[in-house]
Design a protein around this motif. Structure first.
Motif, PDB file in Angstrom:
ATOM      1  N   ILE A 199      28.276  52.826  18.127  1.00 44.82           N
ATOM      2  CA  ILE A 199      27.610  51.743  18.858  1.00 44.82           C
ATOM      3  C   ILE A 199      28.407  51.458  20.127  1.00 44.82           C
ATOM      4  O   ILE A 199      29.114  50.448  20.250  1.00 44.82           O
ATOM      5  CB  ILE A 199      27.475  50.493  17.973  1.00 44.82           C
ATOM      6  CG1 ILE A 199      26.851  50.859  16.627  1.00 44.82           C
ATOM      7  CG2 ILE A 199      26.612  49.438  18.668  1.00 44.82           C
ATOM      8  CD1 ILE A 199      26.777  49.714  15.645  1.00 44.82           C
ATOM      9  N   CYS A 200      28.303  52.353  21.091  1.00 44.25           N
ATOM     10  CA  CYS A 200      29.087  52.245  22.319  1.00 44.25           C
ATOM     11  C   CYS A 200      28.706  51.004  23.140  1.00 44.25           C
ATOM     12  O   CYS A 200      29.534  50.458  23.867  1.00 44.25           O
ATOM     13  CB  CYS A 200      28.924  53.507  23.166  1.00 44.25           C
ATOM     14  SG  CYS A 200      29.534  55.010  22.352  1.00 44.25           S
ATOM     15  N   SER A 201      27.471  50.558  23.003  1.00 44.20           N
ATOM     16  CA  SER A 201      27.009  49.406  23.786  1.00 44.20           C
ATOM     17  C   SER A 201      27.740  48.117  23.396  1.00 44.20           C
ATOM     18  O   SER A 201      27.788  47.168  24.182  1.00 44.20           O
ATOM     19  CB  SER A 201      25.504  49.206  23.607  1.00 44.20           C
ATOM     20  OG  SER A 201      25.191  48.947  22.241  1.00 44.20           O
ATOM     21  N   GLU A 202      28.323  48.084  22.217  1.00 42.44           N
ATOM     22  CA  GLU A 202      29.039  46.892  21.756  1.00 42.44           C
ATOM     23  C   GLU A 202      30.546  47.118  21.667  1.00 42.44           C
ATOM     24  O   GLU A 202      31.282  46.237  21.237  1.00 42.44           O
ATOM     25  CB  GLU A 202      28.517  46.466  20.376  1.00 42.44           C
ATOM     26  CG  GLU A 202      27.049  46.074  20.378  1.00 42.44           C
ATOM     27  CD  GLU A 202      26.564  45.690  18.987  1.00 42.44           C
ATOM     28  OE1 GLU A 202      27.416  45.376  18.127  1.00 42.44           O
ATOM     29  OE2 GLU A 202      25.339  45.706  18.761  1.00 42.44           O
ATOM     30  N   CYS A 203      30.995  48.278  22.105  1.00 47.03           N
ATOM     31  CA  CYS A 203      32.401  48.652  21.943  1.00 47.03           C
ATOM     32  C   CYS A 203      33.266  47.984  23.009  1.00 47.03           C
ATOM     33  O   CYS A 203      32.999  48.130  24.213  1.00 47.03           O
ATOM     34  CB  CYS A 203      32.554  50.163  22.020  1.00 47.03           C
ATOM     35  SG  CYS A 203      34.269  50.708  21.885  1.00 47.03           S
ATOM     36  N   VAL A 206      34.969  50.766  25.484  1.00 47.50           N
ATOM     37  CA  VAL A 206      34.113  51.854  25.962  1.00 47.50           C
ATOM     38  C   VAL A 206      34.550  52.370  27.339  1.00 47.50           C
ATOM     39  O   VAL A 206      34.433  53.559  27.636  1.00 47.50           O
ATOM     40  CB  VAL A 206      32.630  51.404  25.984  1.00 47.50           C
ATOM     41  CG1 VAL A 206      32.399  50.318  27.016  1.00 47.50           C
ATOM     42  CG2 VAL A 206      31.718  52.601  26.232  1.00 47.50           C
ATOM     43  N   GLN A 207      35.097  51.492  28.170  1.00 45.91           N
ATOM     44  CA  GLN A 207      35.508  51.905  29.517  1.00 45.91           C
ATOM     45  C   GLN A 207      36.788  52.750  29.496  1.00 45.91           C
ATOM     46  O   GLN A 207      37.101  53.429  30.477  1.00 45.91           O
ATOM     47  CB  GLN A 207      35.719  50.675  30.412  1.00 45.91           C
ATOM     48  CG  GLN A 207      34.456  49.848  30.621  1.00 45.91           C
ATOM     49  CD  GLN A 207      33.305  50.660  31.215  1.00 45.91           C
ATOM     50  OE1 GLN A 207      33.520  51.512  32.075  1.00 45.91           O
ATOM     51  NE2 GLN A 207      32.091  50.404  30.750  1.00 45.91           N
TER      52      GLN A 207
END
Length: 213
Positions: A199-203, A206-207
């Protein structure tokens, strides 16, 4: 991922950790934690989901939470209460063997050194490191398949096996930096950085992640 970004990622995960409902976190309050129960729980956890392991922990430790009590149970009794953990028959025998060893060689006390732990049949390097950290607060790290996968996904290591990842971690990180990493990354892998469809959108990191896997 370089070491500076790795440190940033770990800090961000530590800040997010309290909000996660990860199965790995439930072990902290799931049963009476002693060096012995932690060691037996580690044995039960191999190739078994955390939810299944924790259920088995609760049932088994209700019957026996010391080596003295455990050796009074039969292998069949242990099998019955730990089912359906993976390899439950083999693990039941391993639990009895470990309990006898702790009683006979260490006077009922779980040893505090890696060398002594590794001398107990059924305890490998990963288990020894988890026991040392969780039971005795030793600054070390255990690398299981989850930690290995995340470290490679981040690009902090490029390795084929958890053993290779462990070697690099011990070279790159100080003991203080290693402490708590297993619990943090396993929980992260359960709630966000999943093997399939992370779930990269909530990680929160992620950057910083190179997303190599």
């Amino acid at each position: 991922m370089n070491k500076i970004n790795f440190a940033k990622a770990v800090k961000l995960l530590e800040e997010a950790y309290e909000d996660w409902d990860a199965p790995a976190k439930r072990f902290e309050r799931g049963y009476r934690r002693t060096p012995y129960t932690i060691m037996i729980s580690v044995v039960l956890s191999f190739r078994t989901k955390d939810e299944v392991t924790l259920a088995a922990d609760k049932k088994l430790f209700a019957l026996a939470d010391t080596p003295e009590k455990m050796v009074k149970l039969s292998r069949q009794e242990i099998e019955k209460v730990i089912y359906p953990v993976g390899f439950y028959r083999k693990k039941a025998q391993t639990i009895l063997d470990i309990s006898h060893t702790v009683l006979e060689r260490f006077k009922g006390e779980v040893p505090r050194s890696e060398a002594e732990l590794l001398g107990i049949k059924g305890i490998g390097p990963k288990a020894a490191n988890i026991i040392l950290e969780s039971a005795f607060g030793v600054e070390t790290v255990a690398v299981d398949i989850h930690v290995h996968r995340i470290l490679n996904r981040w690009g902090f290591v490029s390795t084929k096996t958890p053993e290779e990842s462990l070697k690099i971690l011990k070279e790159k990180l100080t003991p203080a930096e290693q402490k708590g990493l297993n619990k943090l990354l396993v929980s992260f892998g359960q709630v966000l950085c999943r093997p399939v469809k992370p779930i990269c959108s909530e990680c929160p990191v992620v950057q910083l992640c190179e997303r190599k896997l």
